[in-house]
Structure formats: C-alpha cells, structure tokens
Design a protein around this motif. Structure first.
Motif, PDB file in Angstrom:
ATOM      1  N   PHE A 187       0.831  -1.208   0.000  1.00  0.00           N
ATOM      2  CA  PHE A 187       0.000   0.000   0.000  1.00  0.00           C
ATOM      3  C   PHE A 187       0.867   1.260   0.000  1.00  0.00           C
ATOM      4  O   PHE A 187       0.541   2.244  -0.659  1.00  0.00           O
ATOM      5  N   TRP A 188       1.975   1.222   0.728  1.00  0.00           N
ATOM      6  CA  TRP A 188       2.875   2.377   0.733  1.00  0.00           C
ATOM      7  C   TRP A 188       3.451   2.601  -0.663  1.00  0.00           C
ATOM      8  O   TRP A 188       3.517   3.734  -1.143  1.00  0.00           O
ATOM      9  N   GLY A 189       3.873   1.506  -1.316  1.00  0.00           N
ATOM     10  CA  GLY A 189       4.416   1.638  -2.662  1.00  0.00           C
ATOM     11  C   GLY A 189       3.398   2.176  -3.647  1.00  0.00           C
ATOM     12  O   GLY A 189       3.706   3.014  -4.495  1.00  0.00           O
ATOM     13  N   GLN A 190       2.160   1.694  -3.552  1.00  0.00           N
ATOM     14  CA  GLN A 190       1.107   2.169  -4.436  1.00  0.00           C
ATOM     15  C   GLN A 190       0.807   3.646  -4.189  1.00  0.00           C
ATOM     16  O   GLN A 190       0.514   4.397  -5.109  1.00  0.00           O
ATOM     17  N   ARG A 191       0.923   4.049  -2.938  1.00  0.00           N
ATOM     18  CA  ARG A 191       0.564   5.425  -2.578  1.00  0.00           C
ATOM     19  C   ARG A 191       1.673   6.421  -2.901  1.00  0.00           C
ATOM     20  O   ARG A 191       1.401   7.518  -3.394  1.00  0.00           O
ATOM     21  N   TRP A 192       2.927   6.033  -2.676  1.00  0.00           N
ATOM     22  CA  TRP A 192       3.996   7.023  -2.706  1.00  0.00           C
ATOM     23  C   TRP A 192       5.035   6.839  -3.807  1.00  0.00           C
ATOM     24  O   TRP A 192       5.788   7.788  -4.077  1.00  0.00           O
ATOM     25  N   VAL A 193       5.132   5.672  -4.419  1.00  0.00           N
ATOM     26  CA  VAL A 193       6.096   5.503  -5.508  1.00  0.00           C
ATOM     27  C   VAL A 193       5.502   6.083  -6.775  1.00  0.00           C
ATOM     28  O   VAL A 193       4.346   5.788  -7.124  1.00  0.00           O
ATOM     29  N   GLU A 194       6.253   6.891  -7.456  1.00  0.00           N
ATOM     30  CA  GLU A 194       5.755   7.591  -8.635  1.00  0.00           C
ATOM     31  C   GLU A 194       5.232   6.604  -9.677  1.00  0.00           C
ATOM     32  O   GLU A 194       5.887   5.632 -10.040  1.00  0.00           O
ATOM     33  N   THR A 195       4.020   6.863 -10.170  1.00  0.00           N
ATOM     34  CA  THR A 195       3.353   5.949 -11.100  1.00  0.00           C
ATOM     35  C   THR A 195       4.175   5.690 -12.347  1.00  0.00           C
ATOM     36  O   THR A 195       4.344   4.546 -12.778  1.00  0.00           O
ATOM     37  N   GLU A 196       4.696   6.731 -12.942  1.00  0.00           N
ATOM     38  CA  GLU A 196       5.469   6.560 -14.176  1.00  0.00           C
ATOM     39  C   GLU A 196       6.693   5.694 -13.936  1.00  0.00           C
ATOM     40  O   GLU A 196       7.067   4.882 -14.760  1.00  0.00           O
ATOM     41  N   GLN A 197       7.306   5.862 -12.783  1.00  0.00           N
ATOM     42  CA  GLN A 197       8.474   5.066 -12.444  1.00  0.00           C
ATOM     43  C   GLN A 197       8.102   3.597 -12.309  1.00  0.00           C
ATOM     44  O   GLN A 197       8.793   2.716 -12.814  1.00  0.00           O
ATOM     45  N   SER A 198       6.992   3.301 -11.638  1.00  0.00           N
ATOM     46  CA  SER A 198       6.592   1.918 -11.429  1.00  0.00           C
ATOM     47  C   SER A 198       6.164   1.252 -12.734  1.00  0.00           C
ATOM     48  O   SER A 198       6.372   0.048 -12.921  1.00  0.00           O
ATOM     49  N   LEU A 199       5.585   2.021 -13.654  1.00  0.00           N
ATOM     50  CA  LEU A 199       5.140   1.441 -14.919  1.00  0.00           C
ATOM     51  C   LEU A 199       6.285   1.199 -15.897  1.00  0.00           C
ATOM     52  O   LEU A 199       6.068   0.659 -16.972  1.00  0.00           O
ATOM     53  N   GLU A 200       7.491   1.599 -15.534  1.00  0.00           N
ATOM     54  CA  GLU A 200       8.647   1.278 -16.366  1.00  0.00           C
ATOM     55  C   GLU A 200       9.168  -0.125 -16.056  1.00  0.00           C
ATOM     56  O   GLU A 200       9.989  -0.657 -16.790  1.00  0.00           O
ATOM     57  N   LYS A 201       8.700  -0.726 -14.978  1.00  0.00           N
ATOM     58  CA  LYS A 201       9.213  -2.027 -14.532  1.00  0.00           C
ATOM     59  C   LYS A 201       8.149  -3.094 -14.774  1.00  0.00           C
ATOM     60  O   LYS A 201       7.575  -3.652 -13.845  1.00  0.00           O
ATOM     61  N   LEU A 202       7.885  -3.359 -16.031  1.00  0.00           N
ATOM     62  CA  LEU A 202       6.790  -4.252 -16.377  1.00  0.00           C
ATOM     63  C   LEU A 202       7.311  -5.639 -16.746  1.00  0.00           C
ATOM     64  O   LEU A 202       8.315  -5.769 -17.438  1.00  0.00           O
ATOM     65  N   ASP A 203       6.604  -6.649 -16.296  1.00  0.00           N
ATOM     66  CA  ASP A 203       6.966  -8.032 -16.579  1.00  0.00           C
ATOM     67  C   ASP A 203       5.687  -8.768 -16.943  1.00  0.00           C
ATOM     68  O   ASP A 203       4.823  -8.961 -16.085  1.00  0.00           O
ATOM     69  N   PRO A 204       5.515  -9.198 -18.213  1.00  0.00           N
ATOM     70  CA  PRO A 204       4.243  -9.832 -18.606  1.00  0.00           C
ATOM     71  C   PRO A 204       3.962 -11.118 -17.848  1.00  0.00           C
ATOM     72  O   PRO A 204       2.811 -11.393 -17.497  1.00  0.00           O
ATOM     73  N   SER A 205       4.997 -11.912 -17.572  1.00  0.00           N
ATOM     74  CA  SER A 205       4.779 -13.182 -16.868  1.00  0.00           C
ATOM     75  C   SER A 205       4.251 -12.937 -15.462  1.00  0.00           C
ATOM     76  O   SER A 205       3.314 -13.612 -15.010  1.00  0.00           O
ATOM     77  N   LEU A 206       4.839 -11.976 -14.758  1.00  0.00           N
ATOM     78  CA  LEU A 206       4.395 -11.687 -13.393  1.00  0.00           C
ATOM     79  C   LEU A 206       2.992 -11.098 -13.389  1.00  0.00           C
ATOM     80  O   LEU A 206       2.152 -11.463 -12.564  1.00  0.00           O
ATOM     81  N   LEU A 207       2.710 -10.188 -14.327  1.00  0.00           N
ATOM     82  CA  LEU A 207       1.368  -9.606 -14.403  1.00  0.00           C
ATOM     83  C   LEU A 207       0.319 -10.687 -14.622  1.00  0.00           C
ATOM     84  O   LEU A 207      -0.699 -10.739 -13.926  1.00  0.00           O
ATOM     85  N   MET A 208       0.557 -11.565 -15.597  1.00  0.00           N
ATOM     86  CA  MET A 208      -0.426 -12.603 -15.911  1.00  0.00           C
ATOM     87  C   MET A 208      -0.578 -13.589 -14.751  1.00  0.00           C
ATOM     88  O   MET A 208      -1.682 -14.054 -14.463  1.00  0.00           O
ATOM     89  N   TRP A 209       0.514 -13.907 -14.085  1.00  0.00           N
ATOM     90  CA  TRP A 209       0.452 -14.817 -12.936  1.00  0.00           C
ATOM     91  C   TRP A 209      -0.357 -14.198 -11.802  1.00  0.00           C
ATOM     92  O   TRP A 209      -1.173 -14.867 -11.154  1.00  0.00           O
ATOM     93  N   ASP A 210      -0.155 -12.904 -11.573  1.00  0.00           N
ATOM     94  CA  ASP A 210      -0.901 -12.208 -10.529  1.00  0.00           C
ATOM     95  C   ASP A 210      -2.386 -12.141 -10.890  1.00  0.00           C
ATOM     96  O   ASP A 210      -3.259 -12.335 -10.041  1.00  0.00           O
ATOM     97  N   MET A 211      -2.686 -11.869 -12.155  1.00  0.00           N
ATOM     98  CA  MET A 211      -4.071 -11.828 -12.601  1.00  0.00           C
ATOM     99  C   MET A 211      -4.728 -13.199 -12.471  1.00  0.00           C
ATOM    100  O   MET A 211      -5.894 -13.306 -12.081  1.00  0.00           O
ATOM    101  N   ARG A 212      -3.992 -14.251 -12.783  1.00  0.00           N
ATOM    102  CA  ARG A 212      -4.554 -15.611 -12.720  1.00  0.00           C
ATOM    103  C   ARG A 212      -5.053 -15.943 -11.314  1.00  0.00           C
ATOM    104  O   ARG A 212      -6.148 -16.479 -11.136  1.00  0.00           O
ATOM    105  N   ARG A 213      -4.242 -15.609 -10.315  1.00  0.00           N
ATOM    106  CA  ARG A 213      -4.630 -16.028  -8.973  1.00  0.00           C
ATOM    107  C   ARG A 213      -5.710 -15.147  -8.360  1.00  0.00           C
ATOM    108  O   ARG A 213      -6.301 -15.507  -7.343  1.00  0.00           O
TER     109      ARG A 213
END
Length: 236
Positions: free
Chosen positions: A96-122
């Motif tokens: 929650f702290w990361g979602q609230r305070w880490v800059e959105t543009e910065q976090s969206l530069e660190k994308l991993d399709p495998s991790l995203l899909m795995w997180d969505m699956r569960r």
C-alpha cells in the motif's frame, strides 16, 4: 537462522529486519501469502530470482520459523506458520505504501508480462464466466515474439495460465500494450476507458468481453490512491 549481516542491535525492528529484509525475501513472502505452495509456483512469482537463491531463502525462512516444509502428493510444499501468517499485515502495508507514494510513471517502467499474468490468474474471479470451459488469449504486440501471448483457461473455479497455445478454441481475444493492461490491473485506468481510447481491443464472446472489468478484478493494492504526483501517461 544464521545471520550473515547482523545489525548487532537488541531491537525488535533490527531483529525482524535481519529475517525479512534480505534481498527477495519480501517478495517470497508475498507469494506465500498469495497462496503459492510449490517451488515452481513460487518461481513464477519471482521469475528473476535464481532457483539457488530461492532455495536458500526458503531454508532461511524455515529455520526462522516463518514457514514449514511439508511433503505433498507432488513433492515438497511450503506453508506459512502462525508467525509467517502474522507478517501479512507487514507485507500488505509495504504494498500500500508503494502504491501510494512511488511515482506511477516510475513503477510502470518495470513491467513483466509473466508476473502480471500470474498475478491476474490467482485473483481472477470466474463468477461472471460461462459454466463451461472458456479460454482467453492476451496479446501484447509490442513485446518480443516469445513474450507476446498468454492464454488464460477458466474451467469452473479452476484458472490455468499458459505461455504456449493450449489448443482450445478461443472465446475472447484481448489485445493491448502491456502498459495498458498493467494500468487497468493497478487501478490507474479501467476497461471501458481504455476501449474508448482505442488502447484495448476485445474480440469474441460479448458476455465475457462485457464483464471483463468484473472477472479481471484489480490488484489487492489498487484501492490505494497514488499520491506521488504524476498521472499515468501511455502511448496507444
């Protein structure tokens, strides 16, 4: 547990940090708290972590009383002890702290399709899905060929993720950039808005398409409003 880099302080914060703040440990705990029990499932949640280091971290967590190792039908399983389960609030608070305070543009530069899909699956909610098996193909055209396509197979309450074609008839085709789907998953955008902006294309069963926001759901951290300043900026 053998502490290789002790802080040398008799302080609860220091003692806890020696166990849970080593590199990758918080992410391993995240995977365990999300329900991963087997070594290969844990690896899918931390794909950039070497198997050797993952094995080492699991042994350290077991020695510290955070997890226990059980023999299952298909090999060893890793289960949180009461002490490990008690870390749920700590890990969620970090998220929650990361979602609230880490800059959105910065976090969206660190994308991993495998991790995203795995997180969505569960976290996928099959409730609005048809009772029969349905298959959804996700396509990220901007990525390298080997990372472009994923298949989600929903059969009742069971959800499987495939990185190669499972051979089933496709009920819904989903095409967008990885950045767009990540933004939806993290609550920075929504399905309807991305379709209207022509950043998201759906083709197939109209019922499954219309209920995508419902069955896709959101990251557990999406409810937290980002306060770091910048809004999400995405190319089509």
């Amino acid at each position: 547990m053998e502490i290789t880099a002790s802080y040398g302080q008799f302080c609860p914060v220091a003692m806890a940090a020696e166990i849970v703040c080593t590199r990758w440990t918080a992410l391993v705990l995240r995977e365990l708290l999300c329900g991963s029990r087997r070594f290969n499932d844990l690896r899918r949640g931390v794909p950039r972590m070497s198997p050797t280091l993952l094995s080492k971290r699991l042994k350290e967590l077991a020695h510290a009383g955070i997890i226990e190792v059980r023999r299952g039908d298909d090999g060893f399983e890793y289960h949180l002890t009461p002490a490990g389960e008690d870390l749920r609030g700590v890990v969620m608070t970090l998220g929650f702290w990361g979602q609230r305070w880490v800059e959105t543009e910065q976090s969206l530069e660190k994308l991993d399709p495998s991790l995203l899909m795995w997180d969505m699956r569960r976290h996928l909610d099959p409730t609005p899905m048809p009772p029969q098996r349905c298959t959804i193909r996700f396509h990220f055209p901007e990525l390298a060929a080997a990372r472009q396509k994923f298949w989600m197979v929903v059969d009742g309450r069971k959800v499987d993720l495939c990185s190669t074609d499972p051979g089933f008839e496709i009920d819904l085709y989903v095409q967008c950039s990885l950045r767009t789907l990540t933004a939806i998953w993290m609550g920075f955008a929504n399905v309807r808005g991305e379709i209207e902006e022509k950043r998201l294309q759906l083709d197939g069963d109209p019922h499954i398409a219309a209920s995508m926001q419902q069955w896709l759901g959101l990251s557990p951290f999406a409810q937290e409003r980002n306060r770091a300043g910048k809004k999400v900026e995405r190319a089509a």
